[in-house]
Design a protein around this motif. Sequence first.
Motif, mmCIF file in Angstrom:
data_model
loop_
_atom_site.group_PDB
_atom_site.id
_atom_site.type_symbol
_atom_site.label_atom_id
_atom_site.label_comp_id
_atom_site.label_asym_id
_atom_site.label_seq_id
_atom_site.Cartn_x
_atom_site.Cartn_y
_atom_site.Cartn_z
ATOM 1 N N CYS A 30 -19.607 22.721 -42.238
ATOM 2 C CA CYS A 30 -21.040 22.404 -42.149
ATOM 3 C C CYS A 30 -21.416 22.231 -40.675
ATOM 4 C CB CYS A 30 -21.362 21.138 -42.931
ATOM 5 S SG CYS A 30 -23.058 20.576 -42.629
ATOM 6 N N CYS B 89 -23.459 15.874 -46.174
ATOM 7 C CA CYS B 89 -24.793 15.519 -45.659
ATOM 8 C C CYS B 89 -25.941 16.197 -46.417
ATOM 9 C CB CYS B 89 -24.890 15.843 -44.172
ATOM 10 S SG CYS B 89 -25.023 17.606 -43.814
ATOM 11 N N CYS C 119 -23.009 18.323 -39.972
ATOM 12 C CA CYS C 119 -22.251 17.067 -39.951
ATOM 13 C C CYS C 119 -20.782 17.258 -39.584
ATOM 14 C CB CYS C 119 -22.348 16.362 -41.301
ATOM 15 S SG CYS C 119 -21.415 17.188 -42.602
ATOM 16 N N CYS D 149 -24.115 21.227 -48.256
ATOM 17 C CA CYS D 149 -23.026 20.392 -47.740
ATOM 18 C C CYS D 149 -22.718 19.236 -48.702
ATOM 19 C CB CYS D 149 -23.373 19.839 -46.359
ATOM 20 S SG CYS D 149 -22.055 18.814 -45.689
#
Length: 279
Positions: free
Chosen positions: A95, A55, A98, A52
């Motif tokens: 993702c 995050c 997050c 990601c």
Amino acid sequence: MSNLLSGLGKFGLGNLEEMKLFEEEEKKEAPGKTVNKVPEEEEFLFDKSFDCVVCDAKFTERVLRANKARLLGVDTDLRPRHEHIDVSKYDVISCPYCGYTALSRYYVKLPPTLVKLIKANISDAYIRRDDNPSVYSYDYAFERYQLCLANAIVRRAKDSEKAYICLKISWILRGMGENLDQSDAEYKEKLKEIKEQERGFSKHAYDGFSKARQSEDFPLCRMDEATLDYLLAVLAISFNQPDVASRLISGILTSHSAKSSLKEKARDLKDKLKEVKGK
Ligand SMILES: [Zn+2]
């Protein structure tokens, strides 16, 4: 008479009463071992790992196998149609940790200021979904696109990118309408609602691309000027702006850089425009 041979029982041949006069073509669909099996949507996809960009978590996404799906054609607004799969459903990367979500071509590293914006406006409130289907329904794909659009707005993406997401959402809704269950009692109502939604997103795409054309440099979303003008002309006709369409088409036909195949399509569009104006 309920059946052609009913009464055979009297001859002790009751077990033949249900015989069919003419043989129907056998449907060879024995589960698991058909000869000419229609490929499952799943066969066009595989799990790809991502890190990601917001995050740093590792996650996998369903993505298309390269060159596996056969292109059957393209709608006037450039929506591709493939055999056995609607590829547009799988163009979003999201993702699960997050909530950061983007179209695959825009899923790139972000500057820290934008990461901060995403974390504050998306991730803090984002609730992870537990479902992880191997094949996406249109509803599921639609939700992912909505999340994609929300992320694009939060990170102040260019108008062209937001317009492109809206265009792709309109394609998803078209696919949703095409795949509605026609035996559903509310089929007509549902289709009408989906069509209205599709038109709404298509209009957002039209407005966004019109704005982007004035302020951004080409290529826009990997489209050169002639391709975007063609798309805008198609949308202009759809939204009752024949003069805008006419201007754009003339531009394509006199352009030195436009490909001959696109000029051909522009000529077809010009004919369509004449029909529209003649009404
Ligand atoms: Zn993340």
